[in-house]
Design a protein around this motif. Structure first.
Motif, PDB file in Angstrom:
ATOM      1  N   TRP A 203       7.910  -1.970  -8.417  1.00 52.74           N
ATOM      2  CA  TRP A 203       8.185  -1.309  -7.146  1.00 52.74           C
ATOM      3  C   TRP A 203       9.430  -1.889  -6.480  1.00 52.74           C
ATOM      4  CZ3 TRP A 203       2.392  -2.150  -5.985  1.00 52.74           C
ATOM      5  CH2 TRP A 203       1.641  -1.038  -6.402  1.00 52.74           C
ATOM      6  N   LEU A 204       9.530  -3.201  -6.460  1.00 54.75           N
ATOM      7  CA  LEU A 204      10.644  -3.841  -5.760  1.00 54.75           C
ATOM      8  C   LEU A 204      11.970  -3.634  -6.481  1.00 54.75           C
ATOM      9  CD1 LEU A 204       8.814  -7.119  -4.721  1.00 54.75           C
ATOM     10  CD2 LEU A 204       9.491  -5.246  -3.216  1.00 54.75           C
ATOM     11  N   ILE A 205      11.956  -3.696  -7.810  1.00 54.21           N
ATOM     12  CA  ILE A 205      13.181  -3.473  -8.569  1.00 54.21           C
ATOM     13  C   ILE A 205      13.665  -2.036  -8.399  1.00 54.21           C
ATOM     14  CG2 ILE A 205      14.114  -3.225 -10.912  1.00 54.21           C
ATOM     15  CD1 ILE A 205      12.461  -5.719 -11.671  1.00 54.21           C
ATOM     16  N   LEU A 206      12.758  -1.079  -8.536  1.00 55.17           N
ATOM     17  CA  LEU A 206      13.143   0.328  -8.387  1.00 55.17           C
ATOM     18  C   LEU A 206      13.592   0.618  -6.958  1.00 55.17           C
ATOM     19  CD1 LEU A 206      10.279   1.963 -10.487  1.00 55.17           C
ATOM     20  CD2 LEU A 206      12.690   1.763 -11.133  1.00 55.17           C
ATOM     21  N   HIS A 207      12.947  -0.019  -5.994  1.00 52.47           N
ATOM     22  CA  HIS A 207      13.339   0.160  -4.594  1.00 52.47           C
ATOM     23  C   HIS A 207      14.769  -0.354  -4.369  1.00 52.47           C
ATOM     24  CE1 HIS A 207      12.518   0.939  -0.394  1.00 52.47           C
ATOM     25  NE2 HIS A 207      12.947  -0.268  -0.081  1.00 52.47           N
ATOM     26  N   GLY A 208      15.062  -1.517  -4.962  1.00 52.15           N
ATOM     27  CA  GLY A 208      16.404  -2.063  -4.821  1.00 52.15           C
ATOM     28  C   GLY A 208      17.448  -1.257  -5.573  1.00 52.15           C
ATOM     29  N   ARG A 209      17.064  -0.663  -6.681  1.00 50.65           N
ATOM     30  CA  ARG A 209      17.996   0.097  -7.512  1.00 50.65           C
ATOM     31  C   ARG A 209      18.371   1.439  -6.870  1.00 50.65           C
ATOM     32  NH1 ARG A 209      16.031   0.347 -13.468  1.00 50.65           N
ATOM     33  NH2 ARG A 209      16.744  -1.813 -13.336  1.00 50.65           N
ATOM     34  N   TYR A 210      17.393   2.080  -6.218  1.00 47.11           N
ATOM     35  CA  TYR A 210      17.624   3.444  -5.749  1.00 47.11           C
ATOM     36  C   TYR A 210      17.635   3.627  -4.232  1.00 47.11           C
ATOM     37  CZ  TYR A 210      16.882   4.579 -10.631  1.00 47.11           C
ATOM     38  OH  TYR A 210      16.999   4.632 -12.001  1.00 47.11           O
ATOM     39  N   ILE A 211      17.034   2.719  -3.491  1.00 50.56           N
ATOM     40  CA  ILE A 211      16.970   2.867  -2.034  1.00 50.56           C
ATOM     41  C   ILE A 211      17.679   1.714  -1.322  1.00 50.56           C
ATOM     42  CG2 ILE A 211      15.476   3.116  -0.015  1.00 50.56           C
ATOM     43  CD1 ILE A 211      15.328   5.483  -1.925  1.00 50.56           C
ATOM     44  N   CYS A 212      17.203   0.501  -1.558  1.00 52.46           N
ATOM     45  CA  CYS A 212      17.743  -0.671  -0.863  1.00 52.46           C
ATOM     46  C   CYS A 212      18.954  -1.214  -1.626  1.00 52.46           C
ATOM     47  CB  CYS A 212      16.653  -1.730  -0.730  1.00 52.46           C
ATOM     48  SG  CYS A 212      17.014  -3.012   0.494  1.00 52.46           S
TER      49      CYS A 212
ATOM     50  N   HIS B  47      18.279  -6.937  -8.031  1.00 55.34           N
ATOM     51  CA  HIS B  47      17.714  -5.969  -7.084  1.00 55.34           C
ATOM     52  C   HIS B  47      16.528  -6.570  -6.342  1.00 55.34           C
ATOM     53  CE1 HIS B  47      20.268  -2.842  -8.678  1.00 55.34           C
ATOM     54  NE2 HIS B  47      19.769  -2.991  -9.887  1.00 55.34           N
ATOM     55  N   LEU B  48      15.620  -7.167  -7.092  1.00 51.25           N
ATOM     56  CA  LEU B  48      14.432  -7.734  -6.468  1.00 51.25           C
ATOM     57  C   LEU B  48      14.786  -8.915  -5.569  1.00 51.25           C
ATOM     58  CD1 LEU B  48      11.007  -8.104  -8.201  1.00 51.25           C
ATOM     59  CD2 LEU B  48      11.797  -9.789  -6.551  1.00 51.25           C
ATOM     60  N   PHE B  49      15.740  -9.716  -5.997  1.00 55.06           N
ATOM     61  CA  PHE B  49      16.186 -10.848  -5.179  1.00 55.06           C
ATOM     62  C   PHE B  49      16.724 -10.354  -3.833  1.00 55.06           C
ATOM     63  CE2 PHE B  49      19.395 -14.018  -3.884  1.00 55.06           C
ATOM     64  CZ  PHE B  49      18.630 -15.176  -3.911  1.00 55.06           C
ATOM     65  N   ARG B  50      17.499  -9.282  -3.883  1.00 54.48           N
ATOM     66  CA  ARG B  50      18.065  -8.705  -2.654  1.00 54.48           C
ATOM     67  C   ARG B  50      16.962  -8.157  -1.756  1.00 54.48           C
ATOM     68  NH1 ARG B  50      21.044  -5.543  -4.990  1.00 54.48           N
ATOM     69  NH2 ARG B  50      19.948  -3.566  -4.912  1.00 54.48           N
ATOM     70  N   VAL B  51      16.039  -7.402  -2.327  1.00 54.21           N
ATOM     71  CA  VAL B  51      14.974  -6.799  -1.531  1.00 54.21           C
ATOM     72  C   VAL B  51      14.070  -7.866  -0.920  1.00 54.21           C
ATOM     73  CG1 VAL B  51      12.930  -5.319  -1.611  1.00 54.21           C
ATOM     74  CG2 VAL B  51      15.013  -4.631  -2.806  1.00 54.21           C
ATOM     75  N   GLY B  52      13.739  -8.887  -1.703  1.00 60.04           N
ATOM     76  CA  GLY B  52      12.893  -9.952  -1.184  1.00 60.04           C
ATOM     77  C   GLY B  52      13.501 -10.630   0.032  1.00 60.04           C
TER      78      GLY B  52
ATOM     79  N   ASP C 224       0.839  -1.195   0.000  1.00 57.68           N
ATOM     80  CA  ASP C 224       0.000   0.000   0.000  1.00 57.68           C
ATOM     81  C   ASP C 224       0.877   1.249   0.000  1.00 57.68           C
ATOM     82  OD1 ASP C 224      -2.372  -1.418  -0.009  1.00 57.68           O
ATOM     83  OD2 ASP C 224      -2.723  -1.229   2.154  1.00 57.68           O
ATOM     84  N   ALA C 225       1.991   1.192   0.730  1.00 58.69           N
ATOM     85  CA  ALA C 225       2.911   2.328   0.782  1.00 58.69           C
ATOM     86  C   ALA C 225       3.572   2.552  -0.573  1.00 58.69           C
ATOM     87  CB  ALA C 225       3.977   2.103   1.857  1.00 58.69           C
ATOM     88  N   PHE C 226       3.995   1.463  -1.210  1.00 59.69           N
ATOM     89  CA  PHE C 226       4.564   1.590  -2.556  1.00 59.69           C
ATOM     90  C   PHE C 226       3.549   2.212  -3.516  1.00 59.69           C
ATOM     91  CE2 PHE C 226       7.640  -2.122  -1.738  1.00 59.69           C
ATOM     92  CZ  PHE C 226       8.744  -1.276  -1.659  1.00 59.69           C
ATOM     93  N   SER C 227       2.299   1.753  -3.421  1.00 61.57           N
ATOM     94  CA  SER C 227       1.260   2.231  -4.320  1.00 61.57           C
ATOM     95  C   SER C 227       0.964   3.707  -4.106  1.00 61.57           C
ATOM     96  CB  SER C 227      -0.016   1.399  -4.119  1.00 61.57           C
ATOM     97  OG  SER C 227      -1.043   1.843  -4.981  1.00 61.57           O
ATOM     98  N   ALA C 228       0.916   4.122  -2.849  1.00 61.59           N
ATOM     99  CA  ALA C 228       0.642   5.526  -2.544  1.00 61.59           C
ATOM    100  C   ALA C 228       1.782   6.422  -3.036  1.00 61.59           C
ATOM    101  CB  ALA C 228       0.447   5.700  -1.039  1.00 61.59           C
ATOM    102  N   HIS C 229       2.996   5.901  -2.940  1.00 61.21           N
ATOM    103  CA  HIS C 229       4.169   6.677  -3.345  1.00 61.21           C
ATOM    104  C   HIS C 229       4.311   6.761  -4.858  1.00 61.21           C
ATOM    105  CE1 HIS C 229       8.227   8.317  -3.090  1.00 61.21           C
ATOM    106  NE2 HIS C 229       8.642   7.367  -3.911  1.00 61.21           N
ATOM    107  N   ASP C 230       3.980   5.670  -5.552  1.00 60.42           N
ATOM    108  CA  ASP C 230       4.150   5.617  -7.006  1.00 60.42           C
ATOM    109  C   ASP C 230       3.051   4.732  -7.602  1.00 60.42           C
ATOM    110  OD1 ASP C 230       5.098   5.667  -9.584  1.00 60.42           O
ATOM    111  OD2 ASP C 230       6.940   4.530  -9.192  1.00 60.42           O
ATOM    112  N   PRO C 231       1.878   5.300  -7.849  1.00 62.92           N
ATOM    113  CA  PRO C 231       0.722   4.498  -8.267  1.00 62.92           C
ATOM    114  C   PRO C 231       0.891   3.761  -9.592  1.00 62.92           C
ATOM    115  CG  PRO C 231       0.046   6.691  -7.542  1.00 62.92           C
ATOM    116  CD  PRO C 231       1.536   6.717  -7.653  1.00 62.92           C
ATOM    117  N   GLU C 232       1.663   4.331 -10.520  1.00 60.74           N
ATOM    118  CA  GLU C 232       1.840   3.717 -11.840  1.00 60.74           C
ATOM    119  C   GLU C 232       3.330   3.604 -12.172  1.00 60.74           C
ATOM    120  OE1 GLU C 232      -0.471   2.505 -13.865  1.00 60.74           O
ATOM    121  OE2 GLU C 232      -2.157   3.041 -12.561  1.00 60.74           O
ATOM    122  N   PRO C 233       4.039   2.699 -11.529  1.00 55.93           N
ATOM    123  CA  PRO C 233       5.481   2.580 -11.772  1.00 55.93           C
ATOM    124  C   PRO C 233       5.768   2.101 -13.190  1.00 55.93           C
ATOM    125  CG  PRO C 233       4.711   0.686 -10.545  1.00 55.93           C
ATOM    126  CD  PRO C 233       3.545   1.644 -10.627  1.00 55.93           C
TER     127      PRO C 233
END
Length: 223
Positions: A185-194, A147-152, A18-27
């Motif tokens: 969401w997960l790939i972009l999160h891993g690329r830029y934040i995590c 990225h997604l593997f790491r975040v997961g 829900d937080a990912f969606s609120a932050h970026d509804p159409e990634p």
């Protein structure tokens, strides 16, 4: 990857997405393409390469070869010249040439909309097929990259020893209403934040539910 033992609960995972969606509804993915065929080619070229690097190489390529027929006419040598700045470009040029021929011969020049058919094309594996199915056909697939593997694993959302294990775990745990956009969401999160070496936990929008420890402190103020 340090992590607490307890994985996030179902309610916490819902809160995360829900937080990912609120932050970026159409990634959106960061690869440039002009149609389904060029999307497929771009994703094949992106293996072990950055999206930025692929986009630089494909700008001129797609301007002259945006169909399987045009790509075949360009030839393997011509493709290679356009993508020589990308890692593994020789093998990738061969695969792009061969998959273009296969699309013409077996699919009436159209990109198929099934994983089974996509994975039979040269250079196309499960991850590539999932990206094409998700972006090109709007199917709720999960494409697991590094990225997604790491975040997961790091967050505890979907721990697994293999990309497939992480993918299958996510398909079970991500709320259905969020499945279409989950992998972006997960790939972009891993690329830029995590990030792998220095995760930027100090401005992570899901840090309160994340199982990763220790959290990375923010940059120190000058003076």
């Amino acid at each position: 990857m340090p992590a607490k033992r307890r994985s996030p609960t179902k309610a916490e995972i819902e809160a995360i997405f829900d937080a990912f969606s609120a932050h970026d509804p159409e990634p959106k993915g960061e690869l440039d393409y002009v149609n389904l065929f060029t999307l497929l080619v771009a994703v094949v070229l992106s293996a072990q390469a950055t999206d930025v690097g692929v986009n630089k190489a494909t700008k001129a390529l797609f301007a002259i070869a945006d169909t399987p027929e045009k790509m075949v006419a360009l030839g393997e040598d011509g493709i290679r010249e356009h993508i020589k700045t990308i890692g593994l470009y020789r093998n990738k040029a061969k695969n792009v040439f061969l998959l273009s021929k296969a699309l013409i011969a077996d699919h009436n020049s159209a990109v198929p909309d099934s994983r089974e058919a996509l994975e039979k094309l040269p250079g196309v594996g499960r991850k590539t097929a999932n990206v094409v199915l998700n972006i090109g056909f709007g199917q709720p697939t999960i494409a697991v990259d590094t990225h997604l593997f790491r975040v997961g694993n790091r967050t505890g959302i979907a721990p697994g020893k293999t990309p497939l294990a992480v993918e299958l775990s996510l398909l079970k745990r991500v709320p259905k209403r969020h499945l279409l956009h989950a992998h972006h969401w997960l790939i972009l999160h891993g690329r830029y934040i995590c990030k792998a070496r220095k995760p930027e936990c100090y401005h992570c929008i899901i840090s309160q539910w994340c199982r990763y420890e220790p959290k990375t402190a923010g940059p120190k103020s000058p003076g």
